[in-house]
Scaffold this active site. Structure first.
Site, PDB file in Angstrom:
ATOM      1  N   GLY A 111       0.756  -1.095  -0.131  1.00  0.00           N
ATOM      2  CA  GLY A 111       0.093  -0.038   0.074  1.00  0.00           C
ATOM      3  C   GLY A 111       0.960   1.170  -0.003  1.00  0.00           C
ATOM      4  N   HIS A 113      -1.667  -7.672   2.544  1.00  0.00           N
ATOM      5  CA  HIS A 113      -1.452  -8.076   3.849  1.00  0.00           C
ATOM      6  C   HIS A 113      -2.706  -7.723   4.897  1.00  0.00           C
ATOM      7  CE1 HIS A 113       0.327  -4.897   6.349  1.00  0.00           C
ATOM      8  NE2 HIS A 113       0.638  -4.319   5.359  1.00  0.00           N
ATOM      9  N   CYS A 173       3.044   1.448  14.456  1.00  0.00           N
ATOM     10  CA  CYS A 173       4.196   2.281  14.113  1.00  0.00           C
ATOM     11  C   CYS A 173       5.395   1.608  13.647  1.00  0.00           C
ATOM     12  CB  CYS A 173       4.382   3.237  15.457  1.00  0.00           C
ATOM     13  SG  CYS A 173       5.683   4.407  15.321  1.00  0.00           S
TER      14      CYS A 173
HETATM   15  N1  PLP Z   1      -2.933   2.953   3.996  1.00  0.00           N
HETATM   16  C1  PLP Z   1      -3.444   2.501   5.016  1.00  0.00           C
HETATM   17  C2  PLP Z   1      -4.650   3.306   5.393  1.00  0.00           C
HETATM   18  C3  PLP Z   1      -2.907   1.489   6.020  1.00  0.00           C
HETATM   19  O1  PLP Z   1      -3.662   1.354   7.084  1.00  0.00           O
HETATM   20  C4  PLP Z   1      -1.605   1.004   5.781  1.00  0.00           C
HETATM   21  C5  PLP Z   1      -0.929  -0.050   6.579  1.00  0.00           C
HETATM   22  O2  PLP Z   1      -0.932   0.167   8.049  1.00  0.00           O
HETATM   23  C6  PLP Z   1      -0.833   1.348   4.647  1.00  0.00           C
HETATM   24  C7  PLP Z   1      -1.687   2.310   3.634  1.00  0.00           C
HETATM   25  C8  PLP Z   1       0.494   0.877   4.144  1.00  0.00           C
HETATM   26  O3  PLP Z   1       0.232  -0.404   3.476  1.00  0.00           O
HETATM   27  P1  PLP Z   1       1.363  -1.370   3.554  1.00  0.00           P
HETATM   28  O4  PLP Z   1       1.679  -1.989   4.632  1.00  0.00           O
HETATM   29  O5  PLP Z   1       1.113  -2.492   2.457  1.00  0.00           O
HETATM   30  O6  PLP Z   1       2.715  -0.486   2.976  1.00  0.00           O
END
Ligand code: PLP
Length: 382
Positions: free
Chosen positions: A69, A199, A322
């Protein structure tokens, strides 16, 4: 009793995803190779692309695989900037994957406020769009997550998308928290970009996708072999991508998945509210993901709660995960104007696809037990 109740941080791998990964690992092959092994690996990646597209109602060719993400969000911000965007309006509750990408972009960053209910302020958007033009050279990328990772509050993305598109702006929806918890329809969101992560839905860590609409500019962030139609270089992680698709397919066929999570979430909340009336449950007045509880128990610091629960065998977290492993105050509660004593006393409990009623009840018992012990000190602290 042990229970993993931190599905918003990462959801345990679904057996179907692990099996798809094992099969792809054993098959091997580089999806860019022309020989049979390469063609088989390519077929796996393309089947997965179609599965991701089907899941979010997007065109297959609009799915770009990434390493998660965070990369997807960064690719969207980078692409908007490369296409000439001048500003980025970031909701006050965006994940760091968007907020930090915006800060690093050197675009003008505007904070899009949220209301006390935890939803983004559409009146602010309306007046912003009336005062700032969205012409060539003055375009804004608006970034709004589909659901908040801390409170679970679902955002009015379709309304925001309509307003932004009518004005001619660009729209990024971070939909990372939606799959497996609530329906997300890319076509209906009116978004140019949507970020997804494997994930969070029972797929592997380190895989995700950016969905980009046909009219969304995409400029690669990672240079190299020109994979993903030159939109994201680097050999595709076939096994992880196969696991991602299998997790989505499994979630899609898990018919009572949302209802099951909602029942467990409500069961925990009802118990806690009844026996600990001085806690606050954030986002409860808004539409929320069915799996998320964001509570605060003033005077009982987040990190103390997390450790106490850990010692009881329950994995939960403070506000948001975090990377440093440290507990920090909740950004979402701060943005919602939660007031003194709440943001540093927040706890996030997120159930998921494999949570059982016995686990939910055991968590409620353990939390209430610890709360009784902490209460005198907590009362003195507020
Ligand atoms: N965006 C949101 C709303 C998330 O909750 C997270 C992960 O905690 C991310 C982006 C980041 O995703 P990734 O862990 O796949 O990089």
């Amino acid at each position: 009793m042990n229970a993993y109740l931190d599905h918003n941080a990462t959801s345990p791998i679904r057996p179907e995803a692990a099996e798809a990964m094992r099969a792809a690992l054993e098959a091997g092959g580089n999806p860019s190779s022309v020989h049979a092994a390469g063609r088989a690996a390519r077929a796996t990646v393309e089947r997965a692309r179609a599965a991701v597209a089907r899941f979010v109602n997007a065109r297959t060719e609009d799915v770009i695989f990434t390493a998660g993400g965070t990369e997807a969000d960064n690719l969207a911000v980078h692409s908007a900037k490369a296409a000439g965007a001048r500003r980025i309006a970031v909701s006050a509750i965006e994940h760091e994957a968007v907020a930090e990408a915006a800060a690093a972009s050197r675009l003008e960053v505007i904070v899009w406020p949220v209301t006390a209910a935890g939803t983004v302020d559409l009146n602010w958007l309306d007046s912003h769009l009336k005062t700032k033009s969205e012409g060539a050279g003055t375009k804004t990328l608006f970034a709004l997550m589909a659901a908040n990772n801390e409170t679970g509050v679902i955002q009015p993305i379709a309304d925001a998308g309509r307003m932004i598109c009518e004005a001619g702006g660009l729209f990024l929806v971070d939909a990372v928290q939606m799959p497996g918890k609530a329906a997300f329809n890319f076509a209906d969101a009116g978004a140019h970009y949507a970020a997804l992560s494997a994930h969070k839905v029972g797929g592997p860590l380190g895989a995700g996708a950016l969905v980009a609409s046909p009219d969304a500019p995409v400029t690669r962030l990672i240079h190299g072999g020109g994979q993903e139609k030159n939109r994201r270089s680097g050999t595709e992680n076939g096994p992880a991508i196969a696991g991602f698709a299998a997790a989505l397919d499994t979630a899609a066929s898990d018919e009572d998945l949302f209802a099951r999570q909602r029942a467990l979430r409500d069961r925990i909340e009802t118990r806690l509210r009844a026996s600990a009336p001085d806690i606050a449950i954030w986002g409860a007045d808004a539409e929320r993901l069915p799996n998320t509880i964001c509570l605060s128990a003033p005077g009982w610091p987040s990190e103390v709660q997390v450790i106490a629960m850990d010692l009881n065998g329950f994995a939960v977290s403070a506000g948001a995960a975090c990377s440093s492993g440290k507990v920090r105050r909740s950004r979402a509660l701060d943005a919602m104007g939660a007031g003194a004593g709440h943001a540093e006393a927040a706890l996030r409990v997120s159930v998921g696809w494999n949570t059982t009623q016995t686990q939910a009840d055991a968590f409620a018992d353990a939390w209430l037990n610890e709360y009784e012990r902490a209460r005198p000190k907590a009362r003195a602290a507020v």
